[in-house]
Scaffold this motif. Structure first.
Motif, short mmCIF file in Angstrom:
data_model
loop_
_atom_site.label_atom_id
_atom_site.label_comp_id
_atom_site.label_asym_id
_atom_site.label_seq_id
_atom_site.Cartn_x
_atom_site.Cartn_y
_atom_site.Cartn_z
N ARG A 545 -19.26 -0.76 0.35
CA ARG A 545 -18.16 -1.62 -0.14
C ARG A 545 -17.18 -0.33 -0.66
O ARG A 545 -16.03 -0.92 -0.70
CB ARG A 545 -18.96 -2.05 -1.67
N ASP A 546 -17.32 0.69 -1.03
CA ASP A 546 -16.30 1.66 -1.60
C ASP A 546 -15.40 1.85 0.05
O ASP A 546 -14.11 2.27 -0.42
CB ASP A 546 -17.02 3.04 -1.92
N ARG A 547 -16.13 1.98 1.01
CA ARG A 547 -14.99 2.02 2.28
C ARG A 547 -14.19 0.92 2.54
O ARG A 547 -13.02 0.92 2.85
CB ARG A 547 -15.90 2.45 3.42
N ARG A 548 -14.73 -0.39 2.00
CA ARG A 548 -13.97 -1.78 2.24
C ARG A 548 -12.83 -1.70 1.31
O ARG A 548 -11.79 -2.12 1.82
CB ARG A 548 -14.93 -2.78 2.19
N LEU A 549 -12.96 -1.50 0.19
CA LEU A 549 -11.86 -1.79 -0.73
C LEU A 549 -10.60 -1.25 -0.39
O LEU A 549 -9.57 -1.67 -0.79
CB LEU A 549 -12.44 -1.57 -2.23
N PRO A 550 -10.71 0.28 -0.32
CA PRO A 550 -9.49 1.09 0.06
C PRO A 550 -8.63 0.34 1.30
O PRO A 550 -7.46 0.20 1.51
CB PRO A 550 -9.89 2.56 0.20
N ASP A 551 -9.60 0.14 2.30
CA ASP A 551 -9.15 -0.63 3.67
C ASP A 551 -8.22 -1.79 3.21
O ASP A 551 -7.19 -2.23 3.82
CB ASP A 551 -10.18 -0.94 4.77
N GLN A 552 -8.82 -2.59 2.27
CA GLN A 552 -8.19 -4.09 1.78
C GLN A 552 -6.94 -3.45 1.26
O GLN A 552 -5.96 -4.30 1.44
CB GLN A 552 -9.10 -4.89 1.01
N ALA A 553 -6.88 -2.44 0.19
CA ALA A 553 -5.73 -2.26 -0.48
C ALA A 553 -4.47 -1.68 0.46
O ALA A 553 -3.44 -2.17 0.37
CB ALA A 553 -5.94 -1.06 -1.44
N ASP A 554 -5.06 -0.99 1.55
CA ASP A 554 -4.12 -0.58 2.45
C ASP A 554 -3.70 -1.65 3.14
O ASP A 554 -2.21 -1.60 3.53
CB ASP A 554 -4.46 0.65 3.44
N ALA A 555 -4.45 -2.47 3.79
CA ALA A 555 -3.98 -3.66 4.39
C ALA A 555 -2.92 -4.62 3.66
O ALA A 555 -1.90 -5.22 4.15
CB ALA A 555 -5.14 -4.55 4.88
N ILE A 556 -3.22 -4.77 2.17
CA ILE A 556 -2.30 -5.34 1.54
C ILE A 556 -0.92 -4.76 1.45
O ILE A 556 0.07 -5.47 1.46
CB ILE A 556 -2.81 -5.84 0.13
N ALA A 557 -1.16 -3.40 1.12
CA ALA A 557 0.38 -2.51 1.11
C ALA A 557 1.04 -2.75 2.43
O ALA A 557 2.31 -2.93 2.20
CB ALA A 557 0.00 -1.17 0.73
N SER A 558 0.37 -2.86 3.54
CA SER A 558 1.01 -2.85 4.56
C SER A 558 1.83 -4.27 4.87
O SER A 558 3.00 -4.35 5.34
CB SER A 558 0.10 -2.56 5.66
N ALA A 559 0.92 -5.16 4.51
CA ALA A 559 1.53 -6.44 4.64
C ALA A 559 2.65 -6.83 3.72
O ALA A 559 3.38 -7.65 3.95
CB ALA A 559 0.38 -7.87 4.51
N GLU A 560 2.67 -6.24 2.56
CA GLU A 560 3.60 -6.41 1.75
C GLU A 560 5.07 -5.75 2.23
O GLU A 560 6.20 -6.33 2.42
CB GLU A 560 3.49 -5.78 0.09
N ARG A 561 4.90 -4.53 2.87
CA ARG A 561 5.88 -3.91 3.46
C ARG A 561 6.42 -4.67 5.01
O ARG A 561 7.83 -5.07 4.86
CB ARG A 561 5.57 -2.47 4.15
N LEU A 562 5.47 -5.54 5.33
CA LEU A 562 5.84 -6.37 6.48
C LEU A 562 6.58 -7.37 5.98
O LEU A 562 7.88 -7.68 6.53
CB LEU A 562 4.68 -7.01 7.28
N CYS A 563 6.30 -8.13 4.84
CA CYS A 563 7.24 -9.25 4.41
C CYS A 563 8.39 -8.79 3.83
O CYS A 563 9.58 -9.69 3.89
CB CYS A 563 6.36 -9.80 3.25
N ASP A 564 8.49 -7.63 3.19
CA ASP A 564 10.00 -7.16 2.80
C ASP A 564 10.85 -6.82 4.19
O ASP A 564 11.92 -7.27 4.12
CB ASP A 564 9.86 -5.56 2.13
N ALA A 565 10.31 -6.39 5.24
CA ALA A 565 10.98 -6.22 6.53
C ALA A 565 11.62 -7.76 6.96
O ALA A 565 12.74 -7.76 7.44
CB ALA A 565 10.30 -5.48 7.57
N VAL A 566 10.66 -8.59 7.03
CA VAL A 566 10.96 -9.93 7.31
C VAL A 566 12.01 -10.51 6.57
O VAL A 566 13.03 -11.00 7.15
CB VAL A 566 9.63 -10.90 7.49
N SER A 567 11.97 -10.46 5.37
CA SER A 567 13.02 -10.65 4.40
C SER A 567 14.25 -10.14 5.05
O SER A 567 15.49 -10.75 4.85
CB SER A 567 12.62 -10.50 2.92
N ALA A 568 14.15 -8.76 5.09
CA ALA A 568 15.58 -8.05 5.50
C ALA A 568 15.81 -8.60 6.83
O ALA A 568 17.28 -8.82 7.00
CB ALA A 568 15.02 -6.72 5.80
#
Length: 593
Positions: A545-568
């Protein structure tokens, strides 16, 4: 001026504190003066629970939540009272078990259902644990009277500030956009953009059904709705400018405040500088060569010009905005059934312990279980810890007061003070709210005729109830929060991909709907992952579980940056932004296995 590192401090809700003090003191004063102390105390219990649900949301939602809460609590009080009056030894236990099962079954179906289920169980614990003389119908009506008093106090300002809450929520978006622009090009930029998303989500929820109503354009609500529509477009432009990663001059970062002042007079900041030197929308060769006039700045300039023209012309219904945020199912049927069964087991165990330890009037243990075992309100361990700490502080506070005096009017004054403290705690910290609630309950119970010195017993009861909940929760349902975080993350990544894959010929309404959905889902997923971090898992499974949660947090941060790029891309900053990849969870991360 750059944005600060932390979120801004929430101001003390003085109006809510005043309502809490008045709502709790008035019934008790009336009861003392008329001699009807018992009904007044029951009304005080209703007011106490009403204060706990008196939120800062729009008046219509407040009335609806308080009404559902009051009806559920009165129904539970009646059921518990009838079970106690029947005199059969097992009646109270059967009633508590059945109510806990029903409350657990409905509590994970949404916020309103959760509040109703919890207070149904609370009403049953009080009705079955505190014998009340008089006709059977009197206590539920007295309880409803106390809730009604809170409704009146909470909703009366609607008469002279009808849409002030909606206006404040929309203005907060413009302020958050200005802070995000101020943070552009700094390490705080991403956190500021997330705060902008949070304020947009709040405003979207507050506006609610107003987004589909057809008001006359020149009404106050029409102006607020148009300002919200512009705020949604401003969110896209702000995300693009944050993604560009360059510090912006003051004349650019003040534009959102100027827009708020134009669209909602007296709603924006009056101290901002004029925007006469804001770059005009640039066209033609070499427009991109200016170091300041980037595509994002040009888009912001165009949006500001439109807001100026719109504010000076006849208002019309703008288009191109997502109408409603998508509803996400809180939990599946299996999770609802499991929570209902666990809550029932915890309540029955708590009731058994109460009978063995205290005999009659052992309501404190099952009541504490009802308060603590709310996994949809936040991490269970943190809630249990805050409940215990608040109980200790509340016992110490009311114990100090009773050592100094036992005068009834002074105690009612103390109830008013603790009611105000509870109203503040509801918005700021659960332990603070519990402190106020604990002190008030001691005075109410004393006025009902129970003069036993139970200060230490109530602290031990609270600790025992918290232990029952924690043992049951982590022994039988250890991965509930992690599973929900995985499901939320998967849904958020899918929404981000839909926004990225937006067709080139999509309408503004479709684009904004996909964008708002993506950012909203990502914010929900981030909260779910943070919740899961606060829930320790079963020994032997912690590592996975401890390995999954950082993976999920990193994936969310990556997706947020993607959405920022699409907005750009959508405002013309980078045509290649749509090709950027978004990190996906592994199979174990996505499915929680």
């Amino acid at each position: 001026m750059k944005a600060s590192r932390g979120a801004p401090l929430t101001p003390v809700p003085l109006a809510a504190a005043a309502r809490g003090a008045v709502a709790l003191a008035v019934p008790l004063l009336v009861g003392v003066w008329t001699g009807a102390v018992i009904p007044a105390v029951i009304a005080g219990i209703g007011a106490l629970w009403g204060v706990s649900q008196d939120g800062p949301d729009p008046y219509r939602l407040r009335v609806r939540r308080l009404g559902c809460m009051g009806g559920s609590a009165a129904l539970g009080l009646l059921a518990g009272e009838l079970a106690l009056r029947c005199g059969h030894p097992a009646a109270v236990t059967v009633c508590l078990g059945a109510t806990a099962l029903l409350a657990g079954a409905v509590s994970l179906r949404g916020r309103l259902a959760s509040v109703s289920g919890m207070h149904l169980l609370l009403g049953t614990t009080v009705g079955s644990g505190i014998p009340v003389p008089g006709p059977w119908w009197q206590p539920p009506l007295a309880l409803l009277a106390g809730v009604a008093l809170v409704v009146v106090l909470s909703a009366t300002p609607w008469l002279w500030r009808r849409h002030a809450i909606e206006r404040a929520a929309v203005v907060a978006v413009y302020r958050a956009a200005s802070e995000a622009l101020s943070a552009a090009g700094s390490p705080e930029a991403e956190a500021a953009r997330r705060r902008l998303t949070a304020t947009l989500d709040d405003a979207h929820q507050v506006m609610g059904r107003h987004l589909t109503d057809r008001d006359r354009p020149r009404t106050e609500l029409g102006a607020v709705r148009e300002a919200f529509d512009a705020a949604v477009r401003l969110g896209e432009v702000t995300s693009a400018l944050v993604w560009e990663g360059r510090p912006l001059p003051r004349r650019v970062t003040d534009v959102p405040l100027l827009m708020a002042a134009r669209l909602l007079p007296d709603g924006g900041a009056a101290s901002v500088s004029p925007a006469a030197d804001l770059p005009e929308p640039a066209t033609g060769p070499g427009a991109d060569s200016c170091d300041t006039v980037s595509p994002g700045v040009r888009a912001l300039s165009e949006l500001y010009a439109e807001s100026v023209l719109h504010a000076e012309s006849v208002r019309g219904r703008p288009s191109g905005v997502a109408v409603r945020l998508p509803a996400y199912p809180w939990h599946g049927r299996a999770a609802q059934a499991r929570y209902a069964a666990l809550l029932t087991v915890c309540v029955l165990v708590a009731q058994l312990c109460a009978v063995l330890l205290h005999g009659p009037r052992g309501y404190w243990l099952p009541m504490t279980v009802a308060f603590v075992y709310k996994p949809d309100f936040g991490p269970v361990p943190r809630r249990a810890l805050h409940r215990c700490a608040g109980t200790v502080l509340g016992v110490a506070a009311i114990g100090t007061v009773t050592l100094l005096t036992t005068d009834t009017l002074v105690l009612i004054g103390a109830v008013a003070a603790f009611g105000a403290l509870m109203a503040v705690g509801v918005r700021h910290h659960y332990a603070l709210a519990t402190t106020g609630l604990t002190a008030v309950v001691f005075v109410l119970v004393d006025m009902l005729g129970d003069h036993r010195a139970l200060y230490s017993a109530r602290i031990l009861d609270t600790a025992l109830a918290a232990a029952i909940v924690l043992v049951a929760h982590f022994a039988l349902w250890p991965d509930s929060a992690a599973g929900r975080a995985a499901a939320q993350t998967e849904a958020a990544l899918a929404a981000a991909h839909r926004y990225r894959d937006l067709a080139a010929d999509a309408t503004p309404a479709q684009r904004h709907a996909l964008r708002r959905t993506a950012y909203h889902r990502l914010a929900e997923a981030r909260r779910a992952v943070a919740h899961a971090h606060g829930e320790p898992g079963r020994p032997g499974r912690m590592g996975g579980r401890d390995r999954r949660l950082p993976d999920q947090a990193d994936a969310i941060a990556s997706a947020e940056r993607l959405c920022d790029a699409v907005s750009a891309r959508n405002v013309g900053a980078r045509r290649a932004a749509a090709a950027l990849p978004v990190r996906r969870c592994t199979g174990a991360c996505a499915m929680g296995g």
